[in-house]
Write a protein that holds these residues in place. Structure first.
Motif, PDB file in Angstrom:
ATOM      1  N   GLY A 211       9.633 -42.023   2.611  1.00 28.58           N
ATOM      2  CA  GLY A 211       9.651 -42.214   1.165  1.00 28.58           C
ATOM      3  C   GLY A 211      10.482 -41.216   0.394  1.00 28.58           C
ATOM      4  O   GLY A 211      10.458 -41.212  -0.839  1.00 28.58           O
ATOM      5  N   LYS A 212      11.231 -40.375   1.102  1.00 34.64           N
ATOM      6  CA  LYS A 212      12.038 -39.380   0.394  1.00 34.64           C
ATOM      7  C   LYS A 212      13.104 -40.077  -0.441  1.00 34.64           C
ATOM      8  O   LYS A 212      13.826 -40.943   0.058  1.00 34.64           O
ATOM      9  CB  LYS A 212      12.698 -38.433   1.399  1.00 34.64           C
ATOM     10  CG  LYS A 212      13.508 -37.311   0.764  1.00 34.64           C
ATOM     11  CD  LYS A 212      14.045 -36.352   1.814  1.00 34.64           C
ATOM     12  CE  LYS A 212      12.915 -35.576   2.463  1.00 34.64           C
ATOM     13  NZ  LYS A 212      13.408 -34.556   3.414  1.00 34.64           N
ATOM     14  N   PRO A 213      13.234 -39.753  -1.719  1.00 31.60           N
ATOM     15  CA  PRO A 213      14.250 -40.409  -2.557  1.00 31.60           C
ATOM     16  C   PRO A 213      15.658 -40.102  -2.073  1.00 31.60           C
ATOM     17  O   PRO A 213      15.924 -39.040  -1.492  1.00 31.60           O
ATOM     18  CB  PRO A 213      13.994 -39.833  -3.952  1.00 31.60           C
ATOM     19  CG  PRO A 213      13.214 -38.582  -3.738  1.00 31.60           C
ATOM     20  CD  PRO A 213      12.425 -38.788  -2.486  1.00 31.60           C
ATOM     21  N   VAL A 214      16.562 -41.041  -2.315  1.00 33.48           N
ATOM     22  CA  VAL A 214      17.944 -40.894  -1.852  1.00 33.48           C
ATOM     23  C   VAL A 214      18.573 -39.613  -2.380  1.00 33.48           C
ATOM     24  O   VAL A 214      19.293 -38.916  -1.659  1.00 33.48           O
ATOM     25  CB  VAL A 214      18.771 -42.131  -2.262  1.00 33.48           C
ATOM     26  CG1 VAL A 214      20.263 -41.871  -2.099  1.00 33.48           C
ATOM     27  CG2 VAL A 214      18.360 -43.335  -1.419  1.00 33.48           C
ATOM     28  N   SER A 215      18.307 -39.281  -3.638  1.00 32.72           N
ATOM     29  CA  SER A 215      18.915 -38.078  -4.218  1.00 32.72           C
ATOM     30  C   SER A 215      18.517 -36.829  -3.440  1.00 32.72           C
ATOM     31  O   SER A 215      19.353 -35.959  -3.151  1.00 32.72           O
ATOM     32  CB  SER A 215      18.512 -37.937  -5.687  1.00 32.72           C
ATOM     33  OG  SER A 215      17.093 -37.876  -5.821  1.00 32.72           O
ATOM     34  N   LYS A 216      17.241 -36.724  -3.058  1.00 34.38           N
ATOM     35  CA  LYS A 216      16.790 -35.569  -2.281  1.00 34.38           C
ATOM     36  C   LYS A 216      17.343 -35.612  -0.861  1.00 34.38           C
ATOM     37  O   LYS A 216      17.689 -34.571  -0.283  1.00 34.38           O
ATOM     38  CB  LYS A 216      15.261 -35.510  -2.254  1.00 34.38           C
ATOM     39  CG  LYS A 216      14.620 -35.011  -3.550  1.00 34.38           C
ATOM     40  CD  LYS A 216      13.120 -34.876  -3.397  1.00 34.38           C
ATOM     41  CE  LYS A 216      12.464 -34.314  -4.661  1.00 34.38           C
ATOM     42  NZ  LYS A 216      12.824 -32.907  -4.893  1.00 34.38           N
ATOM     43  N   ALA A 217      17.427 -36.812  -0.287  1.00 37.69           N
ATOM     44  CA  ALA A 217      17.971 -36.940   1.071  1.00 37.69           C
ATOM     45  C   ALA A 217      19.420 -36.465   1.117  1.00 37.69           C
ATOM     46  O   ALA A 217      19.826 -35.758   2.051  1.00 37.69           O
ATOM     47  CB  ALA A 217      17.866 -38.385   1.541  1.00 37.69           C
ATOM     48  N   ILE A 218      20.198 -36.833   0.114  1.00 40.64           N
ATOM     49  CA  ILE A 218      21.606 -36.413   0.077  1.00 40.64           C
ATOM     50  C   ILE A 218      21.716 -34.908  -0.124  1.00 40.64           C
ATOM     51  O   ILE A 218      22.516 -34.237   0.549  1.00 40.64           O
ATOM     52  CB  ILE A 218      22.366 -37.185  -1.019  1.00 40.64           C
ATOM     53  CG1 ILE A 218      22.508 -38.657  -0.600  1.00 40.64           C
ATOM     54  CG2 ILE A 218      23.738 -36.564  -1.281  1.00 40.64           C
ATOM     55  CD1 ILE A 218      23.162 -39.534  -1.647  1.00 40.64           C
ATOM     56  N   GLU A 219      20.919 -34.359  -1.022  1.00 40.47           N
ATOM     57  CA  GLU A 219      20.948 -32.911  -1.241  1.00 40.47           C
ATOM     58  C   GLU A 219      20.632 -32.151   0.051  1.00 40.47           C
ATOM     59  O   GLU A 219      21.277 -31.151   0.383  1.00 40.47           O
ATOM     60  CB  GLU A 219      19.921 -32.534  -2.323  1.00 40.47           C
ATOM     61  CG  GLU A 219      20.295 -32.982  -3.728  1.00 40.47           C
ATOM     62  CD  GLU A 219      19.147 -32.772  -4.706  1.00 40.47           C
ATOM     63  OE1 GLU A 219      18.095 -32.249  -4.275  1.00 40.47           O
ATOM     64  OE2 GLU A 219      19.291 -33.150  -5.884  1.00 40.47           O
ATOM     65  N   GLU A 220      19.634 -32.635   0.777  1.00 43.62           N
ATOM     66  CA  GLU A 220      19.248 -31.981   2.024  1.00 43.62           C
ATOM     67  C   GLU A 220      20.366 -32.058   3.055  1.00 43.62           C
ATOM     68  O   GLU A 220      20.659 -31.084   3.760  1.00 43.62           O
ATOM     69  CB  GLU A 220      17.979 -32.636   2.565  1.00 43.62           C
ATOM     70  CG  GLU A 220      17.470 -32.030   3.859  1.00 43.62           C
ATOM     71  CD  GLU A 220      16.197 -32.688   4.345  1.00 43.62           C
ATOM     72  OE1 GLU A 220      16.260 -33.445   5.332  1.00 43.62           O
ATOM     73  OE2 GLU A 220      15.139 -32.461   3.722  1.00 43.62           O
TER      74      GLU A 220
END
Length: 705
Positions: free
Chosen positions: A679-688
């Protein structure tokens, strides 16, 4: 001499300029130590960072804040971060779609336009009807951290029960929506975790939950006494009917499933992540009939065929078979074989009106076969290529089926098939800014000392030189009967485009070759998992794919444990280590949330002196040494991870920062309002990912793009 000195000065200036382009080894925050000591079978084990287990304390929050500041300062100084972020957003920005589900006259499917934080659930009447949004999780929070975790449609499509997760937690809240109008009803169920949602007609559904935890301990308390309830649409949770509770075994989980005919309830019990019990009762009867309560087999209901339950089971068949169960006389002694065990692992089975699709794994790659209801094989379905199949959807009153197919260089597509006519067509195919034809996937086997062959899926650009110069990312999991099949992953594109080799090592502990392969990497065999992984790294070097110090090793959860263990044992092999949400404290893992369920794979430190010594011998936290040249390490965890609590990563990095005195950075990245990964949002996934790739490229000496 003066001319020589002049050149030396120029050279030193150039070196200095080069070094100033990026970050140097940081100064780590001081982490206080306490005198906590545990005694296991006469052995004293210090735990100086025990206080970090309390992630709600002000002291821990201050420590987290200081660690985050150091990590962010280091990562932000890496010069090519913007290039990585730009490319990730470009390749991520394509439409994705999920395999459709039909209930009654309605068709349901998910869709993401590209960079939406969460995929949106759509519905339409008929396969060619006008689609409309049924649920947009992006509107449930401002930052995309509320996710749709699960949903179930009532049999005729009148209602949808859906579960949401907040901030990545395993805790779920269930709501009910009317499909025709899209209106949310007043139903709201709390403290749901590790639960299915199974409808009984259109009136209500079965689900599982725990009692409410103490305030402040929601993310760490031990999960005990899970219970099964029936919820009737329109009623308060307090009115829900208790269907099953085990008052004797607090560390057991239970989920319920209604059979195809709506006449019986099937109850699964688990005491670990492996093996389950099976009981059956008529819906309006209180008497449970025992099918299998040995907790020695993995068995699941496939569907009902001519009044008999078809079940997928590894009962006397470690690579699984299909058996028929009479629901009125379900004891395991009376089961009848329908499809015998094959040489390959039977991963799943799905029933249409007239046929069964059987999903087999051959060396971790998918194969689909069509059987009739007599258990006879009719034909093999043609797949787009070597890869993996997911989300097979059949329709019980029709012989149409859908499935999702992808591979490392084939983006996920949805295939529609007519099982009777033996025809297939692409129902949905994405347009991705990635030319898969420029890359090759190889399946290579390496020989272990005990004769086992370890399969490696290797992906890279065509035409790379096998001269040892390539950066290589080695991924592994190796536990809990889990298999990571060949799959398209947009997150790998920046690595592959910049000349990186990606390797998925199918080491023991997983389910690639059934329960025997799994058990070969559990408990007192766990070191074999690490040995397989180290062997893979050595063989890849020997074959010229890479060389020592050019390998980035990556894994999450049980794979984080893997990374921590192999880095302790063979730090010379790796240039970068990326353990994510890892199980790092093997002596205390069972004391938090659902950790007790992992003992079937790990064993417990309190069960015997022999088991304690074995766990103590490889536990990542307890085997960090002084005087060792560790690779650059970036640990990943999250504040809402209530499966592998962040204390594992906190204590691990504090110990590593204390004991390692070399120049390589050893840092921790702590995500907020995120959990174990789902469920991690795309914005956080990209930042990571930007941080991960920036750290990895920089510390391997690769300048991307």
């Amino acid at each position: 001499m003066k001319l020589f000195n002049f050149f030396i000065v120029i050279l030193l200036m150039a070196v200095s300029f080069s070094c100033n382009k990026g970050p140097k080894r940081p100064d780590y925050p001081q982490t206080k130590k306490v005198d906590t000591v545990d005694v296991y079978f006469g052995t004293k084990v210090p735990d100086p960072y025990r206080w970090l287990e309390d992630d709600q304390s002000d002291k821990t929050k201050d420590w987290v804040k200081r660690q985050v500041a150091v990590t962010n300062n280091y990562l932000q100084k890496i010069p090519f971060r913007d290039k990585i972020e730009k490319r990730l957003k470009e390749v991520w920005n394509y439409q994705k779609q999920g395999t459709p589900i039909r209930k009654g006259k309605y068709w349901f499917f998910s869709k993401n336009d590209g960079l939406q934080n969460q995929s949106v659930l759509y519905v339409k009447e008929g396969p060619d009807g006008q689609e409309r949004v049924l649920l947009d999780p992006n509107k449930l929070s401002d930052d995309g951290t509320v996710a749709l975790a699960d949903f179930a449609i009532s049999e005729n499509g009148k209602f949808m029960a859906y579960a949401i997760s907040r901030g990545g937690s395993d805790w779920r809240e269930i709501f009910v929506k009317e499909v025709a109008t899209g209106k949310d009803l007043d139903d709201h169920l709390k403290w749901v975790k590790f639960s299915d949602i199974s409808w009984l007609g259109e009136e209500g559904f079965f689900y599982s939950r725990y009692d409410a935890p103490e305030k402040g301990q929601e993310l760490t308390n031990l999960n005990r006494f899970q219970q099964v309830f029936y919820h009737k649409v329109g009623e308060k949770q307090e009115q829900d009917l208790l269907v099953f509770k085990d008052s004797v075994n607090p560390l057991s989980n239970y989920t319920a499933e209604v059979d195809d005919d709506g006449q019986h309830l099937i109850l699964y019990g688990t005491r670990s992540t492996n093996n389950n019990s099976l009981m059956i009762k008529k819906i309006n009867d209180d008497k449970w009939l025992v099918a299998d309560t040995t907790y020695e087999n993995n068995t699941s209901y496939i569907g009902t065929v001519e009044g008999k339950y078809w079940v997928l089971t590894d009962y006397d068949a470690p690579r699984y078979r299909i058996m028929a169960v009479d629901p009125s006389n379900p004891h395991i002694d009376n089961w009848k074989e329908v499809v015998p065990e094959d040489g390959n692992v039977l991963k799943g089975a799905y029933l249409s009106n007239s046929f069964a699709i059987l999903h087999y794994m051959v060396d971790a790659e998918s194969r689909l076969f069509v059987f009739d209801f007599n258990g006879e094989k009719k034909y093999e379905m043609e797949l787009p290529g070597p890869g993996s199949v997911a989300a097979v959807r059949t329709i019980r009153d029709d012989d149409r089926a859908f499935y999702y197919f992808h591979s490392y260089n084939i983006p996920g597509q949805i295939i529609s098939t007519d099982l009777d006519k033996q025809t297939s067509k692409v129902w949905f195919e994405p347009e991705v800014d990635f030319d898969g034809d420029q890359y090759v996937t190889e399946l290579v086997f390496v020989d272990a000392d005990d004769g086992a062959q370890i399969p490696l899926h290797i992906v890279h650009k065509k035409g790379i030189k096998m001269d040892g110069s390539n950066p290589l990312m080695l991924y592994g999991y190796g536990g809990f009967n889990i298999v990571y099949q060949p799959a398209f992953d947009v997150r790998l594109i920046p690595w592959l485009e910049n000349g990186g080799v990606y390797v998925n090592a199918h080491i023991r502990g997983g389910g690639e070759y059934g329960e025997e392969w799994h058990q070969a990497g559990t408990k007192m065999n766990k070191q074999r998992v690490f040995d397989d992984f180290i062997l893979a790294a050595e063989k890849l070097i020997e074959m010229g794919y890479t060389s020592k110090g050019k390998i980035a090793v990556r894994g999450g959860s049980n794979g984080g444990l893997l990374v921590g263990a192999v880095v302790n044992q063979r730090p010379d092999l790796f240039g970068v280590a990326l353990p994510a949400v890892g199980v790092m404290d093997m002596l205390r893992y069972h004391k938090f949330t659902i950790g007790w369920a992992w003992a079937s794979d790990y064993g417990r430190s309190d069960e015997s002196e022999e088991m304690f010594k074995y766990l103590y011998g490889y536990s990542p936290l307890h085997n960090i040494k002084t005087g060792v040249d560790y690779p650059a390490v970036l640990v990943f965890t999250a504040d809402h991870d209530d499966r592998v609590v962040p204390a594992h990563s906190f204590k691990y990095i504090a110990t590593l920062q204390e004991k390692y005195k070399g120049d390589n950075p050893v840092l921790i990245r702590i995500e907020t309002k995120a959990g174990h990964g789902a469920g991690k949002p795309v914005s956080k996934a990209i930042e990571e990912l930007v941080d991960m790739y920036a750290f990895t490229f920089y510390n391997l000496g690769v300048e991307p793009y």
